[in-house]
Design a protein around this motif. Structure first.
Motif, PDB file in Angstrom:
ATOM      1  N   LYS A   1     -88.050 -58.634  20.168  1.00 14.67           N
ATOM      2  CA  LYS A   1     -89.300 -58.241  20.854  1.00 14.67           C
ATOM      3  C   LYS A   1     -90.482 -58.877  20.126  1.00 14.67           C
ATOM      4  CE  LYS A   1     -89.180 -54.031  23.565  1.00 14.67           C
ATOM      5  NZ  LYS A   1     -88.170 -54.620  24.381  1.00 14.67           N
ATOM      6  N   GLY A   2     -91.397 -59.505  20.897  1.00 10.55           N
ATOM      7  CA  GLY A   2     -92.556 -60.155  20.280  1.00 10.55           C
ATOM      8  C   GLY A   2     -92.289 -61.604  19.909  1.00 10.55           C
TER       9      GLY A   2
ATOM     10  N   GLN B   1     -82.492 -59.508  24.180  1.00  9.49           N
ATOM     11  CA  GLN B   1     -82.999 -58.947  22.922  1.00  9.49           C
ATOM     12  C   GLN B   1     -84.510 -58.788  22.941  1.00  9.49           C
ATOM     13  OE1 GLN B   1     -81.045 -57.828  20.442  1.00  9.49           O
ATOM     14  NE2 GLN B   1     -79.286 -58.381  21.725  1.00  9.49           N
ATOM     15  N   GLY B   2     -85.145 -59.067  24.107  1.00  8.81           N
ATOM     16  CA  GLY B   2     -86.580 -58.829  24.248  1.00  8.81           C
ATOM     17  C   GLY B   2     -87.458 -60.061  24.096  1.00  8.81           C
ATOM     18  N   ALA B   3     -86.847 -61.246  23.850  1.00 12.52           N
ATOM     19  CA  ALA B   3     -87.675 -62.448  23.650  1.00 12.52           C
ATOM     20  C   ALA B   3     -88.282 -62.923  24.964  1.00 12.52           C
ATOM     21  CB  ALA B   3     -86.831 -63.571  23.037  1.00 12.52           C
ATOM     22  N   SER B   4     -89.457 -63.490  24.839  1.00 13.05           N
ATOM     23  CA  SER B   4     -90.129 -64.155  25.951  1.00 13.05           C
ATOM     24  C   SER B   4     -89.595 -65.586  25.973  1.00 13.05           C
ATOM     25  CB  SER B   4     -91.627 -64.141  25.628  1.00 13.05           C
ATOM     26  OG  SER B   4     -92.386 -64.300  26.754  1.00 13.05           O
ATOM     27  N   VAL B   5     -89.037 -66.013  27.112  1.00 13.12           N
ATOM     28  CA  VAL B   5     -88.295 -67.284  27.110  1.00 13.12           C
ATOM     29  C   VAL B   5     -88.916 -68.296  28.059  1.00 13.12           C
ATOM     30  CG1 VAL B   5     -86.030 -68.336  27.526  1.00 13.12           C
ATOM     31  CG2 VAL B   5     -86.155 -66.028  26.603  1.00 13.12           C
ATOM     32  N   MET B   6     -88.975 -69.559  27.607  1.00 12.56           N
ATOM     33  CA  MET B   6     -89.295 -70.664  28.525  1.00 12.56           C
ATOM     34  C   MET B   6     -88.011 -71.429  28.809  1.00 12.56           C
ATOM     35  SD  MET B   6     -91.880 -73.912  28.225  1.00 12.56           S
ATOM     36  CE  MET B   6     -93.301 -73.151  29.003  1.00 12.56           C
ATOM     37  N   ILE B   7     -87.664 -71.524  30.100  1.00 13.16           N
ATOM     38  CA  ILE B   7     -86.474 -72.297  30.459  1.00 13.16           C
ATOM     39  C   ILE B   7     -86.898 -73.680  30.958  1.00 13.16           C
ATOM     40  CG2 ILE B   7     -84.849 -70.417  30.875  1.00 13.16           C
ATOM     41  CD1 ILE B   7     -85.498 -70.682  33.904  1.00 13.16           C
ATOM     42  N   ASN B   8     -85.920 -74.568  31.025  1.00 13.19           N
ATOM     43  CA  ASN B   8     -86.168 -75.975  31.358  1.00 13.19           C
ATOM     44  C   ASN B   8     -84.892 -76.553  31.952  1.00 13.19           C
ATOM     45  OD1 ASN B   8     -85.288 -78.680  29.549  1.00 13.19           O
ATOM     46  ND2 ASN B   8     -87.136 -78.924  30.737  1.00 13.19           N
ATOM     47  N   GLY B   9     -85.039 -77.576  32.790  1.00 14.59           N
ATOM     48  CA  GLY B   9     -83.850 -78.233  33.341  1.00 14.59           C
ATOM     49  C   GLY B   9     -84.054 -78.521  34.815  1.00 14.59           C
ATOM     50  N   PHE B  10     -83.035 -79.100  35.420  1.00 16.55           N
ATOM     51  CA  PHE B  10     -83.133 -79.492  36.818  1.00 16.55           C
ATOM     52  C   PHE B  10     -82.518 -78.420  37.711  1.00 16.55           C
ATOM     53  CE2 PHE B  10     -82.576 -83.816  34.660  1.00 16.55           C
ATOM     54  CZ  PHE B  10     -83.936 -83.963  34.469  1.00 16.55           C
TER      55      PHE B  10
ATOM     56  N   GLU C   1     -87.312 -62.226  33.130  1.00 18.22           N
ATOM     57  CA  GLU C   1     -88.408 -61.264  32.890  1.00 18.22           C
ATOM     58  C   GLU C   1     -87.896 -59.833  32.989  1.00 18.22           C
ATOM     59  OE1 GLU C   1     -91.842 -62.184  35.368  1.00 18.22           O
ATOM     60  OE2 GLU C   1     -92.542 -63.590  33.834  1.00 18.22           O
ATOM     61  N   ARG C   2     -86.990 -59.613  33.956  1.00 24.05           N
ATOM     62  CA  ARG C   2     -86.427 -58.252  34.096  1.00 24.05           C
ATOM     63  C   ARG C   2     -85.599 -57.899  32.866  1.00 24.05           C
ATOM     64  NH1 ARG C   2     -85.980 -59.666  39.563  1.00 24.05           N
ATOM     65  NH2 ARG C   2     -83.873 -60.437  39.272  1.00 24.05           N
ATOM     66  N   LEU C   3     -84.836 -58.889  32.352  1.00 25.78           N
ATOM     67  CA  LEU C   3     -83.979 -58.634  31.185  1.00 25.78           C
ATOM     68  C   LEU C   3     -84.803 -58.319  29.939  1.00 25.78           C
ATOM     69  CD1 LEU C   3     -81.171 -61.373  31.074  1.00 25.78           C
ATOM     70  CD2 LEU C   3     -80.843 -58.903  31.062  1.00 25.78           C
ATOM     71  N   SER C   4     -85.887 -59.090  29.736  1.00 22.20           N
ATOM     72  CA  SER C   4     -86.632 -58.987  28.472  1.00 22.20           C
ATOM     73  C   SER C   4     -87.772 -57.989  28.536  1.00 22.20           C
ATOM     74  CB  SER C   4     -87.214 -60.358  28.100  1.00 22.20           C
ATOM     75  OG  SER C   4     -88.144 -60.755  29.081  1.00 22.20           O
ATOM     76  N   GLY C   5     -88.299 -57.764  29.752  1.00 21.71           N
ATOM     77  CA  GLY C   5     -89.525 -56.960  29.860  1.00 21.71           C
ATOM     78  C   GLY C   5     -90.718 -57.724  29.305  1.00 21.71           C
ATOM     79  N   ALA C   6     -90.595 -59.054  29.227  1.00 21.66           N
ATOM     80  CA  ALA C   6     -91.663 -59.918  28.696  1.00 21.66           C
ATOM     81  C   ALA C   6     -91.794 -61.134  29.616  1.00 21.66           C
ATOM     82  CB  ALA C   6     -91.302 -60.357  27.278  1.00 21.66           C
ATOM     83  N   PRO C   7     -92.926 -61.858  29.528  1.00 17.55           N
ATOM     84  CA  PRO C   7     -93.090 -63.009  30.419  1.00 17.55           C
ATOM     85  C   PRO C   7     -92.012 -64.080  30.188  1.00 17.55           C
ATOM     86  CG  PRO C   7     -95.166 -62.480  29.320  1.00 17.55           C
ATOM     87  CD  PRO C   7     -94.110 -61.637  28.683  1.00 17.55           C
ATOM     88  N   ALA C   8     -91.581 -64.729  31.278  1.00 16.32           N
ATOM     89  CA  ALA C   8     -90.688 -65.885  31.171  1.00 16.32           C
ATOM     90  C   ALA C   8     -91.357 -67.036  31.914  1.00 16.32           C
ATOM     91  CB  ALA C   8     -89.330 -65.571  31.784  1.00 16.32           C
ATOM     92  N   ALA C   9     -91.107 -68.261  31.464  1.00 16.96           N
ATOM     93  CA  ALA C   9     -91.755 -69.421  32.078  1.00 16.96           C
ATOM     94  C   ALA C   9     -90.732 -70.518  32.319  1.00 16.96           C
ATOM     95  CB  ALA C   9     -92.872 -69.926  31.168  1.00 16.96           C
ATOM     96  N   TYR C  10     -91.104 -71.492  33.149  1.00 19.00           N
ATOM     97  CA  TYR C  10     -90.232 -72.639  33.424  1.00 19.00           C
ATOM     98  C   TYR C  10     -91.043 -73.921  33.308  1.00 19.00           C
ATOM     99  CZ  TYR C  10     -87.954 -76.283  36.150  1.00 19.00           C
ATOM    100  OH  TYR C  10     -87.427 -77.488  36.548  1.00 19.00           O
ATOM    101  N   GLN C  11     -90.458 -74.938  32.710  1.00 21.37           N
ATOM    102  CA  GLN C  11     -91.066 -76.275  32.642  1.00 21.37           C
ATOM    103  C   GLN C  11     -90.039 -77.293  33.096  1.00 21.37           C
ATOM    104  OE1 GLN C  11     -93.760 -78.313  31.152  1.00 21.37           O
ATOM    105  NE2 GLN C  11     -94.988 -76.555  31.767  1.00 21.37           N
TER     106      GLN C  11
END
Ligand code: NAD
Length: 260
Positions: A3-4, A27-36, A50-60
């Motif tokens: 978390k955090g 485990q609560g991490a905010s994750v940025m995913i990537n790929g095609f 986002e549902r799993l972590s309860g934190a923002p998730a992003a994609y690049q």
């Protein structure tokens, strides 16, 4: 436990990268995913993280074969998520062919995605980790970073190189709270391996089940695939305090492949 913390996982729209992204989010991490992949499916994955972590998730959509895009993704993560605490270099591709017939452009592409992209992301992420005094760099190498197989010259060279890069970064950060390690899976049933199973089945006129059994019997004494979820569990362990003194290691997850 995370978390955090924030994480960037390259090549995480499928297979091992997705397994790692989910495990870190769990485990609560905010994750940025990537790929095609399909925009709709990727957005669904991002929302599920986002549902799993309860934190923002992003994609690049950065293309890891392009040095500028790899480095820019780290900057985008720092802007969007605030920082990069955990960097998982996972994006990888394969081409199987004897070296005399190996297309030179495939060699360049495999080296760019499977090795050089990690140099560019690490180089961009380390200053922030050093400033905060904590970081985890996980490079998804392979048993092919430790031993070779025929017809995989570019992949084996890139993965051996990635293990060398891992050790160097671990030494350069040895007195800090930043660790750098490699995970070396054997066969994991993902789209990358499914392609090799399909090729073997059609080439040798086998069923899919026979081709799977042959691949495993040749290399993996457990006769079983490792799973993306198991690799995710190992990534979480390497991010824990218990792993603080694991530095420059290559952790095999290969059903005994490299014990032979
Ligand atoms: P996969 O094909 O399921 O996933 C690869 C991911 O990388 C996808 O998200 C894809 O979109 C992305 N990707 C491909 N090229 C990219 C590029 N240029 N830029 C950004 N993203 C890109 O493969 P996988 O089996 O999950 O493999 C993941 C990593 O694990 C690779 O580095 C691979 O070498 C390694 N590995 C896999 C196995 C295995 O048995 N599957 C074994 C050892 C190591």
């Amino acid at each position: 436990m995370l978390k955090g913390k924030t994480a960037v996982v390259t090549g995480s729209t499928s297979g091992i990268g997705l397994g790692v992204a989910k495990a870190l989010a769990q485990q609560g991490a905010s994750v940025m995913i990537n790929g095609f992949g399909e925009a709709k499916e990727i957005e669904a994955l991002r929302l599920s993280l986002e549902r799993l972590s309860g934190a923002p998730a992003a994609y690049q959509d950065a293309d890891m074969s392009k040095p500028g895009e790899a480095a820019a993704m780290i900057m985008a993560a720092e802007l969007t998520l605030g920082k990069v605490d955990i960097l998982v270099n996972n994006a990888g591709i394969q081409h199987v062919s004897p070296i005399e017939e190996f297309p030179a452009d495939k060699w360049d592409m495999i080296l760019a995605v499977n090795l050089s992209s990690s140099f560019h992301t690490i180089r961009a992420a380390l200053p922030g980790m050093r400033a905060r005094g904590w970081g985890r760099i996980l490079n998804i190498a392979s048993t092919h970073g430790l031993v070779a197989s025929v017809n995989k010259s570019a992949y084996v060279a890139a993965k051996h190189g990635l293990i060398g890069l891992t050790k160097t970064v671990a030494l350069e950060t040895a007195t800090t709270g930043i660790t750098c390690n490699a995970i070396c899976p054997g066969w994991v049933l993902t789209p990358l391996v499914q392609k090799q199973i399909d090729a073997l089945a059609s080439h040798q006129r086998m069923t899919e089940g026979e081709a799977k059994a042959k691949l495993l019997a040749e290399k993996q004494p457990s006769h079983d695939f490792a799973t993306p979820e198991q690799i995710g569990g190992i990534a979480v362990f390497l991010c824990s305090d218990a792993a603080d003194q694991i530095r420059g290691a290559s952790l095999t997850v290969d059903g005994g492949w490299t014990a032979q």
